[in-house]
Design a protein around this motif. Structure first.
Motif, mmCIF file in Angstrom:
data_model
loop_
_atom_site.group_PDB
_atom_site.id
_atom_site.type_symbol
_atom_site.label_atom_id
_atom_site.label_comp_id
_atom_site.label_asym_id
_atom_site.label_seq_id
_atom_site.Cartn_x
_atom_site.Cartn_y
_atom_site.Cartn_z
ATOM 1 N N GLN A 178 -14.042 2.398 25.741
ATOM 2 C CA GLN A 178 -15.292 1.961 26.372
ATOM 3 C C GLN A 178 -15.048 0.840 27.368
ATOM 4 O O GLN A 178 -15.668 0.808 28.436
ATOM 5 C CB GLN A 178 -16.304 1.555 25.303
ATOM 6 N N ASP A 179 -14.142 -0.075 27.063
ATOM 7 C CA ASP A 179 -13.797 -1.138 28.007
ATOM 8 C C ASP A 179 -13.193 -0.560 29.281
ATOM 9 O O ASP A 179 -13.462 -1.049 30.381
ATOM 10 C CB ASP A 179 -12.804 -2.123 27.381
ATOM 11 N N ALA A 180 -12.390 0.477 29.149
ATOM 12 C CA ALA A 180 -11.747 1.093 30.316
ATOM 13 C C ALA A 180 -12.774 1.673 31.279
ATOM 14 O O ALA A 180 -12.551 1.700 32.492
ATOM 15 C CB ALA A 180 -10.784 2.194 29.862
ATOM 16 N N MET A 181 -13.893 2.103 30.752
ATOM 17 C CA MET A 181 -14.938 2.679 31.604
ATOM 18 C C MET A 181 -15.654 1.601 32.420
ATOM 19 O O MET A 181 -16.349 1.915 33.378
ATOM 20 C CB MET A 181 -15.936 3.472 30.759
ATOM 21 N N LYS A 182 -15.457 0.332 32.061
ATOM 22 C CA LYS A 182 -16.124 -0.774 32.749
ATOM 23 C C LYS A 182 -15.206 -1.483 33.744
ATOM 24 O O LYS A 182 -15.667 -2.336 34.485
ATOM 25 C CB LYS A 182 -16.603 -1.806 31.722
ATOM 26 N N ASN A 183 -13.910 -1.179 33.732
ATOM 27 C CA ASN A 183 -12.998 -1.898 34.626
ATOM 28 C C ASN A 183 -12.383 -0.953 35.658
ATOM 29 O O ASN A 183 -12.954 0.093 35.934
ATOM 30 C CB ASN A 183 -11.948 -2.671 33.815
ATOM 31 N N ASP A 184 -11.234 -1.290 36.178
ATOM 32 C CA ASP A 184 -10.644 -0.520 37.267
ATOM 33 C C ASP A 184 -9.703 0.597 36.802
ATOM 34 O O ASP A 184 -8.889 1.085 37.577
ATOM 35 C CB ASP A 184 -9.920 -1.448 38.244
ATOM 36 N N THR A 185 -9.823 1.019 35.566
ATOM 37 C CA THR A 185 -9.017 2.130 35.069
ATOM 38 C C THR A 185 -9.400 3.403 35.823
ATOM 39 O O THR A 185 -10.572 3.704 35.984
ATOM 40 C CB THR A 185 -9.233 2.338 33.555
ATOM 41 N N GLU A 186 -8.375 4.132 36.288
ATOM 42 C CA GLU A 186 -8.607 5.355 37.062
ATOM 43 C C GLU A 186 -8.234 6.628 36.313
ATOM 44 O O GLU A 186 -8.608 7.722 36.726
ATOM 45 C CB GLU A 186 -7.819 5.290 38.367
ATOM 46 N N ALA A 187 -7.480 6.476 35.222
ATOM 47 C CA ALA A 187 -7.058 7.641 34.445
ATOM 48 C C ALA A 187 -6.655 7.180 33.049
ATOM 49 O O ALA A 187 -6.298 6.021 32.846
ATOM 50 C CB ALA A 187 -5.899 8.361 35.122
ATOM 51 N N LEU A 188 -6.691 8.119 32.116
ATOM 52 C CA LEU A 188 -6.381 7.823 30.720
ATOM 53 C C LEU A 188 -5.429 8.867 30.166
ATOM 54 O O LEU A 188 -5.640 10.074 30.340
ATOM 55 C CB LEU A 188 -7.667 7.820 29.888
ATOM 56 N N ILE A 189 -4.395 8.385 29.501
ATOM 57 C CA ILE A 189 -3.512 9.235 28.701
ATOM 58 C C ILE A 189 -3.611 8.688 27.289
ATOM 59 O O ILE A 189 -3.487 7.485 27.078
ATOM 60 C CB ILE A 189 -2.059 9.183 29.210
ATOM 61 N N ILE A 197 -3.479 3.458 35.304
ATOM 62 C CA ILE A 197 -3.506 4.407 34.192
ATOM 63 C C ILE A 197 -3.431 3.645 32.875
ATOM 64 O O ILE A 197 -2.511 2.852 32.659
ATOM 65 C CB ILE A 197 -2.340 5.407 34.280
ATOM 66 N N LEU A 198 -4.391 3.904 32.016
ATOM 67 C CA LEU A 198 -4.388 3.345 30.663
ATOM 68 C C LEU A 198 -3.740 4.349 29.731
ATOM 69 O O LEU A 198 -4.107 5.528 29.733
ATOM 70 C CB LEU A 198 -5.823 3.061 30.210
ATOM 71 N N ILE A 199 -2.769 3.878 28.955
ATOM 72 C CA ILE A 199 -2.128 4.730 27.950
ATOM 73 C C ILE A 199 -2.440 4.139 26.582
ATOM 74 O O ILE A 199 -2.071 3.009 26.283
ATOM 75 C CB ILE A 199 -0.614 4.838 28.177
ATOM 76 N N ILE A 200 -3.158 4.929 25.797
ATOM 77 C CA ILE A 200 -3.572 4.512 24.458
ATOM 78 C C ILE A 200 -2.781 5.303 23.417
ATOM 79 O O ILE A 200 -2.634 6.522 23.534
ATOM 80 C CB ILE A 200 -5.084 4.743 24.250
ATOM 81 N N THR A 235 -15.339 9.612 32.387
ATOM 82 C CA THR A 235 -15.544 10.496 33.539
ATOM 83 C C THR A 235 -14.315 10.612 34.437
ATOM 84 O O THR A 235 -14.265 11.492 35.287
ATOM 85 C CB THR A 235 -16.736 10.015 34.388
ATOM 86 N N PHE A 236 -13.341 9.741 34.285
ATOM 87 C CA PHE A 236 -12.131 9.856 35.097
ATOM 88 C C PHE A 236 -11.133 10.781 34.399
ATOM 89 O O PHE A 236 -11.325 11.142 33.230
ATOM 90 C CB PHE A 236 -11.525 8.481 35.413
ATOM 91 N N PRO A 237 -10.061 11.215 35.100
ATOM 92 C CA PRO A 237 -9.103 12.150 34.496
ATOM 93 C C PRO A 237 -8.519 11.607 33.191
ATOM 94 O O PRO A 237 -8.203 10.418 33.079
ATOM 95 C CB PRO A 237 -8.020 12.284 35.567
ATOM 96 N N LYS A 238 -8.386 12.513 32.224
ATOM 97 C CA LYS A 238 -7.897 12.120 30.905
ATOM 98 C C LYS A 238 -7.067 13.254 30.317
ATOM 99 O O LYS A 238 -7.454 14.423 30.364
ATOM 100 C CB LYS A 238 -9.052 11.736 29.986
ATOM 101 N N VAL A 239 -5.912 12.889 29.767
ATOM 102 C CA VAL A 239 -4.980 13.858 29.205
ATOM 103 C C VAL A 239 -4.557 13.380 27.824
ATOM 104 O O VAL A 239 -4.234 12.204 27.635
ATOM 105 C CB VAL A 239 -3.737 14.035 30.117
ATOM 106 N N GLU A 240 -4.553 14.298 26.879
ATOM 107 C CA GLU A 240 -4.066 14.010 25.528
ATOM 108 C C GLU A 240 -2.606 14.429 25.452
ATOM 109 O O GLU A 240 -2.235 15.485 25.965
ATOM 110 C CB GLU A 240 -4.891 14.791 24.505
#
Length: 143
Positions: free
Chosen positions: A59-70, A3-6, A91-96
Motif C-alpha cells: 500500500q505504501d508503494a502505491m503512494k510513492n514513486d514505485t513504478e513496478a513490483l516484483i 522497482i520494489l522487490i518484496i 495498478t503498475f506492472p507487477k510480477v510474482e
C-alpha cells in the motif's frame, strides 16, 4: 525505473533453508546481483515474515514513486486472500516470482491465489527468477 522487490516469509533464510530446493544464494546475494545486472534501475528491497507488514509495504508503494513490483510471497501465495487483495489494488506492472517450480512440488503449492491478480508468474528458475521478473517488467513497460 523504480522497482520494489518484496520477499515474504522464510525468504530471509535463503542460503541455509533447503538449499537443494531454493539454492545457496542468500537474499542479499540476489539483491547485489540484480543491482549489478540492471544499473539503470533503482531497486527497493523489502522482506517480512508478517503478512500485515507485506500488505502495508504494498500500500505504501502505491503512494510513492514505485513504478513496478516484483514479489515472492513465499507460502502466502497459496493462502493469503488479504495479500491477494492488496496486490489486486496495484495498478503498475507487477510480477510474482518463485525460486522453485511450485507446480512440481506438493499439491497445495500448485495454486497461487496471489498470482491470479499479477501480470504474470515466473517460477522454477532459482535466483534467476528475479532477473526474469525484471525482464518481464521491462517488456510490460514497452507494451
Amino acid at each position: 525505473m523504480n522497482i520494489l522487490i518484496i520477499n515474504g516469509p522464510n525468504l530471509n533464510l535463503l542460503g541455509t533453508r533447503d538449499p537443494d530446493v531454493y539454492g545457496k544464494d542468500t537474499l542479499p546475494d540476489i539483491q547485489t546481483e540484480l543491482q549489478k545486472q540492471y544499473p539503470d534501475h533503482t531497486f527497493s528491497f523489502y522482506q517480512s515474515n508478517v503478512e500485515g507488514e507485506l500488505i502495508n509495504r504494498i500500500q505504501d508503494a502505491m503512494k510513492n514513486d514505485t513504478e513496478a513490483l516484483i514479489i515472492n510471497p513465499g507460502g502466502y501465495s497459496h493462502t493469503s486472500v488479504a495479500l491477494r487483495d492488496a496486490l489486486d489494488a496495484v495498478t503498475f506492472p507487477k510480477v510474482e516470482v518463485h525460486l522453485s517450480n511450485i507446480h512440481g512440488r506438493e499439491e497445495f503449492r500448485d495454486r497461487s491465489i496471489t498470482g491470479a491478480v499479477m501480470n504474470g508468474i515466473i517460477t522454477g528458475f532459482g535466483k534467476h527468477s528475479y532477473a526474469l521478473g525484471v525482464e518481464a517488467i521491462e517488456r510490460l513497460n514497452l507494451s
